[in-house]
Write an enzyme that holds these catalytic residues in place. Sequence first.
Site, PDB file in Angstrom:
ATOM      1  N   ASP A 115       0.769  -1.075  -0.142  1.00  0.00           N
ATOM      2  CA  ASP A 115      -0.172  -0.062   0.010  1.00  0.00           C
ATOM      3  C   ASP A 115       0.822   1.109   0.167  1.00  0.00           C
ATOM      4  O   ASP A 115       0.442   2.220   0.465  1.00  0.00           O
ATOM      5  CB  ASP A 115      -0.937   0.112   1.180  1.00  0.00           C
ATOM      6  CG  ASP A 115       0.027  -0.119   2.431  1.00  0.00           C
ATOM      7  OD1 ASP A 115       0.991  -0.302   2.618  1.00  0.00           O
ATOM      8  OD2 ASP A 115      -0.898   0.089   3.756  1.00  0.00           O
ATOM      9  N   GLU A 116       2.053   1.333  -0.497  1.00  0.00           N
ATOM     10  CA  GLU A 116       2.765   2.441  -0.578  1.00  0.00           C
ATOM     11  C   GLU A 116       2.982   2.731  -2.087  1.00  0.00           C
ATOM     12  O   GLU A 116       3.287   2.070  -3.018  1.00  0.00           O
ATOM     13  CB  GLU A 116       4.124   2.067  -0.294  1.00  0.00           C
ATOM     14  CG  GLU A 116       4.185   1.728   1.313  1.00  0.00           C
ATOM     15  CD  GLU A 116       5.902   1.742   1.639  1.00  0.00           C
ATOM     16  OE1 GLU A 116       6.558   1.244   0.925  1.00  0.00           O
ATOM     17  OE2 GLU A 116       6.116   1.263   3.022  1.00  0.00           O
TER      18      GLU A 116
END
Length: 295
Positions: free
Chosen positions: A206-207
Amino acid sequence: MMRSFRWTMSLDRHHAWLGVGTALAITVFADWATGPSVSLTIGYLFVDCLAAWTLRERAGIAMVLTSVAIGTVINGFGYIPAVDHAGVSTTIAIWNTVTRAASAIMIVLVVATLRHSIDSERWRASTDYLTRSLNGGAFRSQIERVARAGRRRGASLLLLYMDLDGFKAVNDRHGHAAGDEVLRRFADEARARMRADDLFARLGGDEFCALLAIERDTVPEQVAESLHARLSEALRATGHAVTCSMGAVVVDAAAAGDTERLLQLADEAMLEVKRNGKDAIRIAFERHSDLRRAA
């Protein structure tokens, strides 16, 4: 040899047509100057393939038909060098012309198919399959291109590092399909707020990371704050308790050098947000390396 023609893969349509037109004009002049006794088939075929390579199959086929028409006007209908033109019947002339056109069309279709295959492989190698954003490797490889364009305009660069707060809980409670939808909507919103020359990538999980060139009359902090607000709205619209922690680095394009150092600064700014409540922005100014609260 592939490296010698790599620059042709980045041509826009305007410059591609300019190159094809120039090559055709040179070939036509050489054909006219040498007369019908010297075959310029290879020259015309080069133009046809260049059109297929840079502009795809329709342009390649159109150029084949144009080349055949021009060659017919200059050299005569159905003419082949070293063959007695006076003894060529209409049937043979038609056969010669059709054969040349069909052969050239088959070649340009092969060239266009090769270009499609290469483009497809390049896309797969540089794109995150889920969000259709750049992957980390492609992002790093293109940073210098954005920096170079920024230097020409005297712009500054805004490097953003983003992490989704609470994303793991979505996967745990609602399944990976729900998590994938959150990532896609976040990425779609981010790309929609950026220009064609900006970079946006999913680094993994989720980066995410983004690089924007900021013009002189624009305040980088305002751009970062506005983007964070828009992305936060998009996350709220998913119906899940997911927010965005964002770290940013503002640096003059002329001074942008160590890519990994800039990414580290942006990551550290993002981690500072995570340690202090999440769902906010911190901006680092590369010149004096200080962090300050921006939202």
